[in-house]
Design an enzyme around this catalytic site. Structure first.
Site, PDB file in Angstrom:
ATOM      1  N   TYR A 158      16.164 -30.887  37.160  1.00 51.39           N
ATOM      2  CA  TYR A 158      16.123 -31.284  35.750  1.00 51.39           C
ATOM      3  C   TYR A 158      15.246 -32.521  35.609  1.00 51.39           C
ATOM      4  CZ  TYR A 158      17.689 -32.642  31.067  1.00 51.39           C
ATOM      5  OH  TYR A 158      17.746 -32.974  29.733  1.00 51.39           O
ATOM      6  N   ASP A 253      10.664 -37.677  40.879  1.00 49.50           N
ATOM      7  CA  ASP A 253      11.552 -38.045  39.779  1.00 49.50           C
ATOM      8  C   ASP A 253      12.804 -38.709  40.362  1.00 49.50           C
ATOM      9  OD1 ASP A 253      13.221 -38.257  37.634  1.00 49.50           O
ATOM     10  OD2 ASP A 253      13.003 -36.182  36.954  1.00 49.50           O
ATOM     11  N   LYS A 287      18.206 -44.365  33.878  1.00 50.20           N
ATOM     12  CA  LYS A 287      19.615 -44.621  34.183  1.00 50.20           C
ATOM     13  C   LYS A 287      19.860 -46.052  34.701  1.00 50.20           C
ATOM     14  CE  LYS A 287      20.444 -39.682  34.863  1.00 50.20           C
ATOM     15  NZ  LYS A 287      21.407 -39.206  33.889  1.00 50.20           N
TER      16      LYS A 287
HETATM   17  C1  LIG Z   1      16.270 -36.345  37.521  1.00 45.53           C
HETATM   18  C2  LIG Z   1      16.271 -36.547  36.042  1.00 45.53           C
HETATM   19  N1  LIG Z   1      15.109 -36.654  35.392  1.00 45.53           N
HETATM   20  C3  LIG Z   1      15.047 -36.855  34.066  1.00 45.53           C
HETATM   21  C4  LIG Z   1      16.198 -36.937  33.324  1.00 45.53           C
HETATM   22  C5  LIG Z   1      16.119 -37.142  31.835  1.00 45.53           C
HETATM   23  O1  LIG Z   1      16.559 -38.416  31.511  1.00 45.53           O
HETATM   24  P1  LIG Z   1      17.088 -38.732  30.026  1.00 45.53           P
HETATM   25  O2  LIG Z   1      18.372 -38.007  29.859  1.00 45.53           O
HETATM   26  O3  LIG Z   1      17.215 -40.227  30.004  1.00 45.53           O
HETATM   27  O4  LIG Z   1      16.032 -38.247  29.083  1.00 45.53           O
HETATM   28  C6  LIG Z   1      17.442 -36.831  33.953  1.00 45.53           C
HETATM   29  C7  LIG Z   1      18.693 -36.904  33.180  1.00 45.53           C
HETATM   30  O5  LIG Z   1      19.758 -36.631  33.637  1.00 45.53           O
HETATM   31  C8  LIG Z   1      17.484 -36.625  35.350  1.00 45.53           C
HETATM   32  O6  LIG Z   1      18.637 -36.505  36.012  1.00 45.53           O
END
Ligand SMILES: Cc1ncc(COP(=O)(O)O)c(C=O)c1O
Length: 451
Positions: A158, A253, A287
């Site tokens: 994700y 990521d 986060k």
């Molecule tokens: C690995 C990863 N990338 C991107 C995101 C997206 O972040 P946001 O919810 O702050 O848009 C998340 C959210 O859980 C994530 O776990």
């Protein structure tokens, strides 16, 4: 906070309807599905979502008056525990000086320096407000840098909710059993190649099949949105060298793993194991980096990051980007995330996972626990083979998780309301919190067995 509200003292509204149920009904009348992010509605686990009114340390208090040990930690940011005094004081100080200027302020560079000290390949950074913006921006930079259209992502990873990244996206989509999202055009979807995670051959085949057209591979540093599925030994290194050999970039990521899997994220975990000879080109954070307020970042090699406006031609901007209150929360959190905090996170995670394994084994419930630094999750799978990809993660028993989740909730422990998520401890998970989890586990293990 343990014991502040007695365990069985759930307040009940006049009509005999629990307060959370009333609040859920009220919310459903004005907010789509009653929630502002899909996983919160408990679709995967059933029952009424809890409405929380307070968090302190490892504990949450819901509107019914009952307290819970939290194993979600706001989906990651609450690394030091809820309402940590130093973070709250920093936020109060910043807020007193103004909630935002729409202009630069000194603490932005301070936070960027702190990040770069831990993660040196983040040579230059740009702050945004959400992880979604961070990955979206990283992809735009990669396409601009390579003048290529295609992005490779892995099934079950994700990266937020931008159009191009919603295919086989894990997290909330996995929870709801959605292959992707309506509203994404076929043309956009066709620019994302989705591959099975940890499949060396599929990756090589994709580079050969799309020679000269792949701009970047985006990967969670360790997959944590289909449960925790770490990269297989050598996978990150092969991915990076393959991408570079074919002229593509690597976007790591670390929105979820950054400063949580370890002090330097999952990259740091792998570095310490000697598993990452080449750094990724771009990296995203979220986060923990905002300490619970809306802040995220994209970083990377200077030459790539300088493609962003105003230094370069790739546009990105944001009214709230680098907001001083959010930066203050991030700074206080990262300053508090010292060796002692990581030692506590590590031991709390080991204690929780150990107790879970013990009770599930005692109740003869087949399961497997997987790790990425201090992050772990529990798969209710029948065989002991490692879960390596989304197909493997999808073999877990949702029915067992549902029963386990609800029994834990009944016992005063709040788990992620989906089997496709990591479990999060905080540095504030103390003996009282661990004791509550231990007390709740036997009934939950039994519930999982008979599910
Ligand atoms: C690995 C990863 N990338 C991107 C995101 C997206 O972040 P946001 O919810 O702050 O848009 C998340 C959210 O859980 C994530 O776990």
């Amino acid at each position: 906070m343990s014991g502040a509200v007695s365990h069985g003292a759930a307040a009940v509204a006049e009509a005999g309807v629990p307060v959370s149920a009333r609040l859920a009904e009220r919310a459903r009348n004005v907010i789509v599905g009653g929630v502002n992010s899909p996983v919160r509605d408990f679709a995967a686990v059933g029952g009424t979502p809890r409405f929380f009114v307070r968090g302190k340390g490892a504990w949450l208090t819901c509107a019914d008056g009952r307290d819970y040990v939290d194993l979600v930690a706001a989906w990651g940011p609450a690394l030091l525990g809820h309402a940590h005094s130093e973070v709250v004081e920093a936020v109060q100080r910043a807020a007193t000086n103004g909630l935002g200027f729409g202009a630069s302020h000194p603490d932005e560079a301070e936070l960027a320096e702190l990040i770069a000290q831990r993660v040196p390949h983040a040579e230059r950074l740009r702050f945004v407000s959400t992880g979604t913006e961070a990955t979206m921006t990283a992809i735009r930079i990669a396409r601009a840098a390579t003048a290529r259209p295609l992005i490779v992502k892995f099934a079950g990873h994700y990266h937020g909710h931008s159009d191009g990244l919603l295919a086989a996206a894990g997290s909330g989509l996995a929870t709801l059993g959605l292959p992707g999202s309506a509203g994404v055009t076929a043309e956009t979807a066709a620019q994302t190649i989705v591959l099975p995670y940890n499949d060396f051959d599929a990756l090589e085949a994709a580079f050969i099949a799309h020679e000269g057209r792949i701009a970047a591979v985006i990967t969670e540093a360790a997959a944590c949105n289909m449960g925790v599925v770490p990269p297989a030994p050598g996978f990150t290194a092969v991915l990076t060298s393959l991408a570079h050999r074919h002229g593509a970039l690597v976007i790591s990521d670390e929105v979820l793993t950054g400063f949580r899997a370890g002090p330097a994220g999952y990259w740091g975990v792998q570095r310490d194991l000697g598993q990452v000879p080449e750094a990724p080109d771009l990296v995203t954070f979220g986060k923990v980096v905002g300490g619970g307020l809306p802040l995220a970042a994209v970083g990377g090699r200077t030459a790539l990051m300088d493609l962003l406006a105003p230094a370069g031609p790739v546009y990105q901007g944001g009214t709230l980007s680098g907001n001083p209150v959010a930066v203050a929360a991030g700074l206080a959190t990262l300053r508090g995330a010292d060796d002692a905090a990581y030692a506590r996170l590590t031991s709390a995670a080991a204690q929780v996972a150990g107790l879970v394994a013990h009770e599930l084994t005692a109740a003869s419930v087949p399961h497997r626990i997987q790790w990425a630094g201090t992050l772990f999750s529990v798969f209710f799978v029948d065989d002991a083979a490692p879960v390596r990809d989304y197909v493997g993660a999808s073999r877990q028993s949702s029915a067992r998780y549902r029963a386990f989740f609800n029994a834990m909730l009944e016992g005063g422990v709040s788990l992620p309301p989906s089997p496709y998520e990591a479990w999060f401890v905080t540095a504030a998970h103390d003996d009282a919190a661990i004791a509550r989890i231990a007390d709740a586990l036997p009934a939950a293990a039994h519930a999982a067995r008979v599910a």
